[in-house]
Design a protein around this motif. Structure first.
Motif, PDB file in Angstrom:
ATOM      1  N   ARG A   2       0.804  -1.227   0.000  1.00  0.00           N
ATOM      2  CA  ARG A   2       0.000   0.000   0.000  1.00  0.00           C
ATOM      3  C   ARG A   2       0.837   1.277   0.000  1.00  0.00           C
ATOM      4  NH1 ARG A   2      -4.365  -1.398   4.288  1.00  0.00           N
ATOM      5  NH2 ARG A   2      -5.068   0.765   4.195  1.00  0.00           N
ATOM      6  N   ALA A   9       1.583   4.131  -4.489  1.00  0.00           N
ATOM      7  CA  ALA A   9       0.336   4.845  -4.791  1.00  0.00           C
ATOM      8  C   ALA A   9      -0.472   4.164  -5.895  1.00  0.00           C
ATOM      9  CB  ALA A   9       0.647   6.286  -5.184  1.00  0.00           C
ATOM     10  N   SER A  10       0.229   3.408  -6.762  1.00  0.00           N
ATOM     11  CA  SER A  10      -0.490   2.800  -7.869  1.00  0.00           C
ATOM     12  C   SER A  10      -1.094   1.436  -7.491  1.00  0.00           C
ATOM     13  CB  SER A  10       0.450   2.637  -9.068  1.00  0.00           C
ATOM     14  OG  SER A  10       1.430   1.665  -8.738  1.00  0.00           O
ATOM     15  N   ILE A  63      -3.512  -1.339  -6.364  1.00  0.00           N
ATOM     16  CA  ILE A  63      -4.918  -1.296  -6.745  1.00  0.00           C
ATOM     17  C   ILE A  63      -5.852  -0.829  -5.619  1.00  0.00           C
ATOM     18  CG2 ILE A  63      -5.355  -3.752  -6.296  1.00  0.00           C
ATOM     19  CD1 ILE A  63      -6.685  -2.793  -9.457  1.00  0.00           C
ATOM     20  N   ASN A 101      -5.281   1.368  -3.571  1.00  0.00           N
ATOM     21  CA  ASN A 101      -5.164   2.823  -3.401  1.00  0.00           C
ATOM     22  C   ASN A 101      -5.922   3.599  -4.462  1.00  0.00           C
ATOM     23  OD1 ASN A 101      -3.545   2.551  -1.166  1.00  0.00           O
ATOM     24  ND2 ASN A 101      -1.648   2.506  -2.365  1.00  0.00           N
ATOM     25  N   GLN A 102      -6.444   2.897  -5.479  1.00  0.00           N
ATOM     26  CA  GLN A 102      -7.120   3.618  -6.549  1.00  0.00           C
ATOM     27  C   GLN A 102      -8.549   3.963  -6.148  1.00  0.00           C
ATOM     28  OE1 GLN A 102      -6.477   1.489 -10.220  1.00  0.00           O
ATOM     29  NE2 GLN A 102      -4.342   1.094  -9.660  1.00  0.00           N
ATOM     30  N   PRO A 103      -8.899   5.248  -6.278  1.00  0.00           N
ATOM     31  CA  PRO A 103     -10.192   5.727  -5.773  1.00  0.00           C
ATOM     32  C   PRO A 103     -11.371   4.887  -6.267  1.00  0.00           C
ATOM     33  CG  PRO A 103      -8.867   7.562  -6.560  1.00  0.00           C
ATOM     34  CD  PRO A 103      -8.096   6.338  -6.878  1.00  0.00           C
ATOM     35  N   ASP A 104     -11.280   4.394  -7.497  1.00  0.00           N
ATOM     36  CA  ASP A 104     -12.373   3.590  -8.041  1.00  0.00           C
ATOM     37  C   ASP A 104     -12.713   2.396  -7.164  1.00  0.00           C
ATOM     38  OD1 ASP A 104     -12.979   4.994 -10.220  1.00  0.00           O
ATOM     39  OD2 ASP A 104     -11.822   3.775 -11.654  1.00  0.00           O
ATOM     40  N   HIS A 148     -12.135   2.143  -3.803  1.00  0.00           N
ATOM     41  CA  HIS A 148     -12.388   2.397  -2.372  1.00  0.00           C
ATOM     42  C   HIS A 148     -13.767   1.861  -1.999  1.00  0.00           C
ATOM     43  CE1 HIS A 148      -9.220   5.817  -1.869  1.00  0.00           C
ATOM     44  NE2 HIS A 148      -8.703   4.613  -1.967  1.00  0.00           N
ATOM     45  N   HIS A 159     -11.683  -4.555 -13.792  1.00  0.00           N
ATOM     46  CA  HIS A 159     -10.760  -3.531 -14.297  1.00  0.00           C
ATOM     47  C   HIS A 159     -11.489  -2.562 -15.233  1.00  0.00           C
ATOM     48  CE1 HIS A 159      -6.838  -4.484 -12.671  1.00  0.00           C
ATOM     49  NE2 HIS A 159      -7.066  -5.783 -12.876  1.00  0.00           N
TER      50      HIS A 159
END
Ligand code: SF4
Lengths: 468, 202
Positions: free
Chosen positions: B47, B50-51, B53, B55-58, B60, B128
């Motif tokens: 974690r 930043a990249s 998965i 961590n991706q806003p989509d 959350h 995805h």
């Protein structure tokens, strides 16, 4: 007539709450011992589920793994240790559980205080979130270690779902040589069985060498059952057991005790009871033992030499031996007596009882700790400490150059401030010589209290007779 | 434990195989004294990136994790299950699981769904391309569905695990079904040694 039963089968049968084909048996637990390391999440789990402790009157807590063995006025420096101890305080208060915290006159290593307070009794089922719970089997109790969710299970229900283990008779035969101790019997057994040989079994220790052992010696032996992979170790009840318990604070007095003792006398395997497996160990040929490697089955005589990896039968053992020699910094063929130590540790739930300290003090008074060696004596409990001090043992240790410390698990595991430095070599009366067990990079050799004390004086591995 | 019958929510594809319990929750987290709060340590090494998965806003707020084969092998630490649940996952979908992990999960009410490799791969691709699609896991009927796109896959649960989930029984709950037998056993016991001890010490 009922079929002949082993001691294990008798205790098991007395504790079955429910037994149904194809399901684990629900076993009643008479005594649940807890300490600060494996209990916090169990209490948290209870709170999350809105459950309580079913039998606080069958639950006893003490602080042992994290407590520093410095004078009691010294604050606990490590924040995690401090937090675990505070959380234990809070949990015991919230759930009304008797706790012996750091400094309490009854505090000590959980496996030392259960028997010495007389709360671990014959015929009981005893569990604790700690693998060396097998110690209490010396009293003729079925005692074994459990994991944290099982701790929660026992707190909530006072029972455990259990698969029935198998039974193994461990028959010790022959006359025990004078300087062979219970620790040597334990090391001989683990050497014979291997670290997995007892897996799935409850071991019952039998034979004259066992009946002539003191309770302390039986505890040392049962304590190390787990190092052979066994679930538990057991010794049948005899007069040694009963005299040990008479007068302890957890047992009744007078005729009430004698009636109880009479019921305990039947806690024996029947003559023709059948065990699932059997092993025989002749003690007459034994001499004091020690480990050379990084698991407790890698055992040699103190009179022996570091083995060659090629001596081992399987490839796996050969390469394990090579790795162990490398970690331990040893050369094959070196005499154990030539190997110098940096630290000597006399303590742990294996060998920190009054008898162990008497044996060590008897040797300590013959000389002084060798220059450059740090030697610690850590009584298993405050009661052991007080007893030893009333006998003047602390004076003997201190004037011979040993440190006389406060009770706790101490250097048995690298969790409190008593730790080996990388590369330091230690003669230790504890039970595990795994890599890093006594501190990162530390090198542990498991020995009896007599060998530990003699080694402290000589500075190299030695037997009691070497320091007459 | 709460009964689990039908779960709905979004999913996140992890696309990694052999995720062991050390990766799920690194050992430095084992020193905690609580059973909650492990979500912060979940996959903590990954974690930091930043990249990653998660961590991706989509993704959350996703409730389901879609992983590769042999998820949860390695050390037996129950903390792995606590971490996944504390983070917010209620089911893990993978072609296979580590045995002890799966057993631990069933005790805590985390659903482990085994789908075929190709089904997991298909699901992962779908997530995805459309991260916000809603999945449904029906524990009773053993179905993973995405009604929006007509995806349906069947899974098996061991009958005991299924009963536990449907009824919200944990081990303790199951034992307490036999409370009367425990009480009956207790009615024959002599006074506990701790009572004797307390009297003595007072
Ligand atoms: S003395 Fe060592 S083995 Fe015994 S309970 Fe403490 S840490 Fe465990």
């Amino acid at each position: 007539m009922t079929a002949p039963q082993t001691l294990f089968e008798k205790i098991w049968a007395n504790h079955v709450v429910r037994e149904v084909d194809g399901e684990p048996t629900i076993l009643y637990i008479d005594l649940h011992l807890i300490h600060e390391v494996t209990s916090p999440q169990a209490f948290d789990g209870l709170r999350l589920a809105g459950r309580g402790v079913r039998r606080p009157d069958r639950t006893l807590a003490t602080a042992d793994h994290n407590v520093p063995t410095d004078p009691l006025s010294t604050p606990i420096a490590d924040p995690i240790s401090r937090r675990q101890l505070e959380v234990l305080d809070d949990n015991c208060r919230d759930f009304n559980i008797t706790l012996f915290p750091r400094g309490n006159a009854n505090q000590g290593i959980v496996h030392v205080i259960g028997p010495e307070l007389g709360v671990s009794q014959p015929g009981m089922t005893i569990v604790c979130g700690d693998s060396h719970t097998s110690t209490h089997g010396a009293l003729g109790a079925l005692a074994f270690g459990i994991g944290t969710s099982e701790v929660e299970h026992v707190l909530a229900t006072q029972t455990l779902p259990q698969q029935r283990p198998r039974t193994m008779a461990v028959n010790f035969v022959g006359d025990t040589p004078q300087d062979v101790s219970a620790k040597d019997l334990a090391l001989a057994l683990i050497h014979a069985l291997g670290t997995g040989g007892g897996s799935g079994y409850v071991l019952e220790y039998r034979g004259t060498p066992i009946s002539s052992l003191s309770m302390e010696g039986r505890m040392t032996l049962c304590n190390m059952s787990i190092e052979a992979g066994a679930r538990a170790g057991l010794v049948a009840v005899d007069e040694t057991t009963i005299s040990y318990l008479r007068g302890r604070p957890g047992v009744p007095s007078g005729s009430e005790f004698e009636a109880l003792a009479e019921s305990w006398r039947s806690l024996q395997s029947d003559d023709d009871a059948v065990f699932d497996a059997e092993i025989t160990i002749d003690v007459a040929t034994l001499s004091p033992l020690m480990t050379w490697g990084t698991n407790p089955s890698q055992v040699v005589r103190v009179d022996g030499v570091v083995p060659q990896p090629s001596e081992f039968p399987t490839d796996a053992e050969k390469s394990a031996a090579e790795r162990a020699l490398d970690y331990m910094g040893l050369q094959s063929g070196e005499a154990m007596r030539d190997i110098a130590v940096d630290v000597v540790f006399i303590g742990s739930c294996t060998n920190s009882r009054i008898e162990d300290l008497r044996v060590a003090a008897d040797i300590a008074q013959r000389g002084k700790v060798a220059p450059g060696v740090r030697a610690l004596v850590v009584p298993g409990s405050h009661r052991v400490k007080a007893q030893a001090e009333s006998e003047g043992l602390h004076d003997i240790f201190i004037s011979a150059g040993f440190e006389w410390r406060e009770p706790g698990c101490s250097m048995c595991l690298g969790m409190n401030p008593d730790q080996l430095l990388p590369g330091q070599r230690c003669a230790s009366t504890s039970n595990r010589n795994f890599e890093g067990r006594q501190g990162r990079g530390g090198r542990t050799h498991l020995v009896s209290p007599a060998v530990a004390a003699a080694t402290a004086l000589v500075g190299r591995f030695a037997r009691a007779k070497d320091v007459q | 434990m709460e009964p689990v019958r039908i779960l709905s929510g979004r999913g996140v594809p992890l696309d990694r195989s052999d995720v062991d319990t050390d990766q799920i929750i690194p050992s430095e987290w084992l020193k905690r004294v609580e059973r909650t709060g492990f979500g912060r340590g979940l996959f903590s090494e990954w974690r930091d990136d930043a990249s990653f998965i998660l961590n991706q806003p989509d993704f959350h707020g996703a409730r389901f994790l879609v992983a590769g084969p042999r998820f949860g092998t390695g050390s037996s630490r129950e903390h792995a299950v606590w971490a996944l649940m504390d983070y917010g996952f209620s089911a893990i979908i993978a072609p296979s699981f580590g045995d002890i992990f799966r057993n631990n999960a069933s005790k805590q009410g985390l659903v482990t769904v085994v789908l075929r490799d190709d089904e997991c791969a298909h699901l992962s691709r779908m997530l995805h391309s459309s991260p916000r699609v809603e999945l449904t896991i029906d524990v009773e009927r053993g179905l993973v569905e995405i009604p929006e796109v007509g995806f349906v896959a069947h899974f098996e649960l061991n009958p005991i695990t299924r009963e536990r989930l449907l009824n919200g029984w944990d081990d303790i709950g199951i034992t307490l079904l036999h409370e009367e037998q425990i009480a009956a056993h207790e009615s024959h016991l002599r006074p506990t040694p701790l009572d004797t001890l307390r009297r003595h010490l007072m």
